[in-house]
Design an enzyme around this catalytic site. Structure first.
Site, PDB file in Angstrom:
ATOM      1  N   GLY A   1     -30.269  -8.271  24.694  1.00  0.00           N
ATOM      2  CA  GLY A   1     -30.481  -6.955  24.391  1.00  0.00           C
ATOM      3  C   GLY A   1     -31.582  -6.301  25.157  1.00  0.00           C
ATOM      4  O   GLY A   1     -31.834  -6.624  26.197  1.00  0.00           O
ATOM      5  N   ALA A   2     -32.071  -5.408  24.413  1.00  0.00           N
ATOM      6  CA  ALA A   2     -33.233  -4.498  25.106  1.00  0.00           C
ATOM      7  C   ALA A   2     -34.252  -4.332  23.837  1.00  0.00           C
ATOM      8  O   ALA A   2     -34.137  -4.409  22.773  1.00  0.00           O
ATOM      9  CB  ALA A   2     -32.790  -3.197  25.671  1.00  0.00           C
TER      10      ALA A   2
ATOM     11  N   GLU B   1     -37.822  -1.896  22.651  1.00  0.00           N
ATOM     12  CA  GLU B   1     -38.250  -0.411  22.903  1.00  0.00           C
ATOM     13  C   GLU B   1     -39.815  -0.575  23.144  1.00  0.00           C
ATOM     14  O   GLU B   1     -40.486   0.163  22.496  1.00  0.00           O
ATOM     15  CB  GLU B   1     -37.887   0.416  21.695  1.00  0.00           C
ATOM     16  CG  GLU B   1     -38.582   0.002  20.456  1.00  0.00           C
ATOM     17  CD  GLU B   1     -37.284  -0.744  19.519  1.00  0.00           C
ATOM     18  OE1 GLU B   1     -36.817  -1.649  20.189  1.00  0.00           O
ATOM     19  OE2 GLU B   1     -37.761  -0.879  18.277  1.00  0.00           O
ATOM     20  N   ASN B   2     -40.513  -1.327  23.744  1.00  0.00           N
ATOM     21  CA  ASN B   2     -41.922  -1.320  24.145  1.00  0.00           C
ATOM     22  C   ASN B   2     -42.246   0.101  24.625  1.00  0.00           C
ATOM     23  O   ASN B   2     -41.776   0.689  25.419  1.00  0.00           O
ATOM     24  CB  ASN B   2     -42.223  -2.382  24.999  1.00  0.00           C
ATOM     25  CG  ASN B   2     -41.759  -3.678  24.784  1.00  0.00           C
ATOM     26  OD1 ASN B   2     -42.008  -4.096  23.712  1.00  0.00           O
ATOM     27  ND2 ASN B   2     -40.848  -4.304  25.528  1.00  0.00           N
TER      28      ASN B   2
ATOM     29  N   GLU C   1     -33.118   2.904  23.073  1.00  0.00           N
ATOM     30  CA  GLU C   1     -34.691   2.527  23.525  1.00  0.00           C
ATOM     31  C   GLU C   1     -35.540   3.618  23.465  1.00  0.00           C
ATOM     32  O   GLU C   1     -36.692   3.548  23.002  1.00  0.00           O
ATOM     33  CB  GLU C   1     -34.660   1.572  24.695  1.00  0.00           C
ATOM     34  CG  GLU C   1     -33.588   0.376  24.658  1.00  0.00           C
ATOM     35  CD  GLU C   1     -33.762  -0.319  23.115  1.00  0.00           C
ATOM     36  OE1 GLU C   1     -34.889  -0.624  22.541  1.00  0.00           O
ATOM     37  OE2 GLU C   1     -32.844  -1.153  22.987  1.00  0.00           O
TER      38      GLU C   1
ATOM     39  N   HIS D   1     -36.418   5.427  20.501  1.00  0.00           N
ATOM     40  CA  HIS D   1     -37.641   4.498  19.572  1.00  0.00           C
ATOM     41  C   HIS D   1     -38.848   5.083  19.867  1.00  0.00           C
ATOM     42  O   HIS D   1     -39.841   4.865  19.023  1.00  0.00           O
ATOM     43  CB  HIS D   1     -37.348   3.043  19.852  1.00  0.00           C
ATOM     44  CG  HIS D   1     -36.219   2.483  19.096  1.00  0.00           C
ATOM     45  ND1 HIS D   1     -36.289   2.492  17.657  1.00  0.00           N
ATOM     46  CD2 HIS D   1     -35.333   1.399  19.341  1.00  0.00           C
ATOM     47  CE1 HIS D   1     -35.163   1.749  17.274  1.00  0.00           C
ATOM     48  NE2 HIS D   1     -34.789   1.115  18.084  1.00  0.00           N
TER      49      HIS D   1
ATOM     50  N   GLU E   1     -33.031   1.286  13.614  1.00  0.00           N
ATOM     51  CA  GLU E   1     -31.754   0.846  14.457  1.00  0.00           C
ATOM     52  C   GLU E   1     -30.706   1.932  14.480  1.00  0.00           C
ATOM     53  O   GLU E   1     -30.251   2.428  15.372  1.00  0.00           O
ATOM     54  CB  GLU E   1     -31.374  -0.423  14.221  1.00  0.00           C
ATOM     55  CG  GLU E   1     -32.341  -1.454  14.641  1.00  0.00           C
ATOM     56  CD  GLU E   1     -33.025  -1.317  15.805  1.00  0.00           C
ATOM     57  OE1 GLU E   1     -32.260  -0.953  16.933  1.00  0.00           O
ATOM     58  OE2 GLU E   1     -34.211  -1.871  16.271  1.00  0.00           O
TER      59      GLU E   1
HETATM   60 ZN    ZN Z   1     -33.143  -0.558  18.441  1.00  0.00          ZN
END
Ligand code: ZN
Length: 829
Positions: free
Chosen positions: A267-268, A270-271, A302, A305, A324
């Protein structure tokens, strides 16, 4: 020095107590990665400056690593007290400074930190990803979302490496004792789970766009793929930042926005200012529209977020579903309004949302909202009900209040809670105030009750012509939810000549249902399409007169979302035994003959393939696959749909002319060539020399995995045994697209007799992988689920699911799989 015992999960009560007691001023974190060129050690010193509201009180700091030294306000702490990842902090002062040095040696399996060696050039890369509580594995911190603080990172790394973190570095300088030191300025106040440090000899692309410095990074071995897609990624990033900044009423406040593609990360993440992506998401062949659209959705998800999640953060993990679902809803919204992917809502309906319905109709159905007593349970209920249904339910909320109130509510929400933490009621309250509408009933109805309502359009026997009734029922027999929905009325055009029948819209009627029966006036029409526009989440049935028209006219409805609504209703009816597979296939192939919208042609091809291959009696499969292949071969002649159609053709090809077409088209497209070899192998024509030749000419450094898929497709027990070994024992197939490909090759439903024992093997395997981390469990269990089985398998699967020792996530997945296979077996009879 102290060795860590297994870390204990933080409970909601403990987090609440710590948040009451403490206020974190800042984190100053020094990380030394110089040893990681050769070895596993991630070395860190974390200085935490914090206040205690009750001087004299005690608490603990999280550190799930080997602690080498620790001082509190200058006095040494007893390292012998470190237990289960917690270091006690006795006798706090009002103002405190805690300094903890630690080493994390467990960096080879992707638990919060991963050090990998690229198989093609042996270069080393390191990434971190902390959600939900991985930061404590990297350094000492109060690892909970509502103790936010600025983080300042100082990172030492080998000379040839680049370091990326949440902000742009202030300086990069050589160190006298080797390597270089990267100094980053303070971040804004951030939760511990959205900070990040990545490092390695990355390939970097950077451009100034719309007032932001946009960076893209990847491994050197993947640079050709990133360069191919960079223009699109940068354009989408610029479009997204502008759209969200305006709609949310607060521009992204930092110049730097980086996206880093890293190996073996599902996945990815969201930093803040530095999103990490699994580099499996960089397509290795020319991407189809659906693949590009998927990348756009991930990018926008992302990015959403940054506001919903990073700027304003859930207080505790029980609102993770909202985090999410909101990001996914916002991604669709931005996609339609700010990018070229204007049919994202239709794509969602024809793909992900159907999986939400599938989960919600199974015995695994559960309310969207659930208690999360400790962090270990944060992801326990994560499935298509939280993601897909959650997204659909938010869209219903915003349809209910309208766009304007939605935007106004969101703006005040972000303004009032910037850099703080919230609960669901804060969001609902802001929307409610903007809309001037009480939404308390909405929350209980949609979030605290399981299952899908059914809405049926009935003629009103006693009423006037045109007067109809919507009958709404709920699966729990309670009062049904209120639904805000749209009914599209259509008729065949009167002057339609030869050729395709034209369809014209007569009227669009918006209705809000109350209770079980709602009257609605509709004009005369051939088709009343219930839930046109897909505003609500419900199983819908049109009246009997309209059904035939819905299936027959679906290809000619003017909007992609309407065609998706018609096909999805057909799919729901197939799932529930109200429509035969043949009738559904006629409808979806009719649409596919003429479908223009790139956003739904691929999900529709996928549904057609499923219907033909999985939902059809084995004896009919070859003939039905040929029908799908014929449509795909015709559509492959059109530039816009060529790649998608060819992929479908590769999965369905039966005749020599299909393979001849594929051979011509696959010459410079390794993906298509691999898919064709999989198909050939599944038909008993495995060609090891062709596999070797393709391996030699495919530039993808991970191409070896594709050969596993080809071998897995062979219709022999030995082949299946070998593939099973590669997937479950050797773990030779990375999660994401590669595993999906192997799973599809393995589980060819037409190989039913051969595969029946493997469905049993799957049940045995579940017991073996129960204890593993979430990533392994989810991807293996979900992706490798059987597509066919013996008649009594679903019952046995349910028994396994309900055993006491079965993990909740495994249980839900298994119940859904068993339910779907029951429906599949019934449709095949
Ligand atoms: Zn997410």
């Amino acid at each position: 020095m102290a060795s860590p015992a297994p870390a204990r999960s933080l409970t909601q009560d403990e987090a609440g107590e710590r948040a009451r007691l403490l206020e974190v001023g800042r984190y100053d974190v020094e990380v030394d990665l110089r040893g990681m060129l050769e070895g596993p050690d991630w070395v860190a010193t974390s200085t935490v400056t914090f206040r205690c509201h009750e001087p004299g009180a005690s608490t603990f700091v999280d550190c799930d690593a080997e602690v080498t030294s620790a001082t509190l306000n200058g006095a040494d702490l007893d390292l012998g007290t470190l237990d289960e990842g917690r270091l006690p902090l006795p006798g706090l002062a009002e103002h405190n400074v805690l300094v903890v040095s630690s080493v994390q040696r467990d960096t080879g399996r992707g638990a919060a930190i991963l050090r990998t060696v690229d198989p093609s050039d042996k270069l080393v890369y390191v990434w971190s990803s902390f959600e939900p509580d991985g930061a404590r594995r990297a350094w000492a911190c109060f690892d909970q979302p509502d103790l936010k603080a600025p983080h300042r990172f100082t990172v030492s790394a080998p000379t040839d490496w680049k370091v990326t973190s949440n902000t742009a570095p202030d300086s990069v300088e050589d160190r006298e004792d080797g390597g270089r030191v990267w100094s980053f300025p303070d971040t804004p106040p951030l939760s511990t789970y959205v900070v990040v440090v990545n490092a390695g000899p990355f390939h970097e692309i950077r451009e100034q766009r719309g007032g932001h410095s946009l960076g893209l990074y990847c491994r050197q071995s993947l640079r050709r793929y990133l360069e191919r897609d960079a223009a699109e990624l940068l354009r989408l990033t610029e479009q997204g930042l502008a759209f969200f900044g305006e709609r949310f009423g607060s521009p992204f406040p930092q110049e730097r926005y980086d996206q880093v593609f890293v190996p073996n990360m599902g996945g990815a993440m969201e930093n803040w200012g530095c999103v990490t992506w699994s580099d499996a998401m960089l397509p290795r062949s020319r991407p189809t529209f659906a693949e590009r659209e998927y990348v756009a959705m991930v990018l926008l998800h992302e990015m959403a977020h940054m506001w919903f999640g990073d700027l304003v953060t859930m207080r505790w993990w029980d609102d993770l579903w909202l985090n999410e679902a909101f990001a996914s809803w916002a991604a669709t919204w931005a996609s339609e309004n700010a990018t070229d992917y204007t049919d994202a809502d239709a794509t969602f309906l024809a793909g992900l949302e159907l999986r939400g319905y599938q989960a919600d109709m199974s015995p695994a159905s559960h309310p969207i909202r659930a208690d999360v007593p400790d962090v270990a349970h944060a992801f326990a209920n994560f499935d298509q009900i939280t993601y897909a249904k959650g997204q659909a339910v938010l869209r219903q909320l915003f349809a209910l209040v309208g766009d304007e109130a939605c935007v106004e509510g969101l703006r005040s929400y972000f303004r009032d809670h910037a850099w703080g933490n919230t609960v669901l009621d804060d969001l609902v309250g802001a929307i409610s105030a903007a809309a001037g509408r009480d939404l308390s009933g909405w929350t209980a109805a949609w979030l605290d009750r399981a299952g899908t309502d059914t809405i049926v359009l009935l003629p009103d026997p006693g009423g006037l012509p045109g007067s109809r009734t919507l009958l709404t029922t709920s699966p729990d027999g309670e009062e049904p939810r209120r639904h805000h929905l749209r009914i599209g009325s259509y008729r065949r055009a009167r002057d339609a000549g030869a050729g395709d029948p034209a369809v014209e819209a007569v009227a669009t009627t918006e209705v809000e249902t109350t209770g079980t029966t709602t009257s609605v006036d509709l004009p005369e029409a051939d088709l009343h399409l219930v839930n046109d526009g897909d505003l609500t989440f419900a199983a819908v049935r049109t009246d009997e007169d309209s059904l035939e028209a819905m299936l027959g006219l679906a290809p000619y409805l003017p909007d992609a979302i309407s065609r998706a609504a018609a096909v999805s209703t057909g799919w729901d009816m197939l799932s529930k035994g109200e429509l035969s597979t043949g009738e559904f296939l006629d409808c979806v192939l009719g649409v596919l003959e003429v479908e223009r919208a790139a956003g739904i042609i691929e999900p529709f091809f996928a549904l057609a393939l499923q219907a033909a291959e999985r939902w059809s009696p084995t004896a009919l499969v070859p003939r039905r696959l040929t029908r799908v292949a014929e449509v795909a071969a015709r559509r492959a002649a059109e530039t816009d749909h060529r790649t998608a159609a060819l992929r479908t053709l590769a999965a369905t090809a039966t005749r020599p002319e299909h393979f001849a077409l594929l051979a011509r088209e696959a010459e410079d497209e390794p993906d298509l060539a691999w898919a064709t070899l999989v198909r050939q192998a599944s038909l008993g024509r495995y060609d090891p020399e062709a596999v070797e030749a393709l391996l030699a000419r495919d530039p993808d450094p991970e191409a070896a995995v594709r050969a596993i898929a080809v071998a897995a497709a062979r219709p022999t027990t030995e082949a299946k045994e070998e593939a099973w070994q590669r997937v479950f024992e050797d773990r030779a197939v990375p999660a994401g697209p590669p595993l999906g490909e192997v799973a599809r090759a393995f589980w060819r439903p037409v190989q039913h007799d051969l595969l029946v024992p493997w469905a049993d093997r799957y049940l045995e395997q579940l017991a073996a992988i129960q204890g593993e981390g979430m990533l392994g469990k989810l991807s293996l269990i979900l992706t490798m689920q059987p597509t066919t089985c013996a008649d009594d398998w679903p019952e046995r699967a349910r028994e396994t699911a309900l055993l006491e020792q079965t993990d909740p996530m495994v249980r839900n997945t298994l119940l859904t799989v068993a339910d779907t296979l029951d429906r599949v077996l019934r449709a095949r009879r």
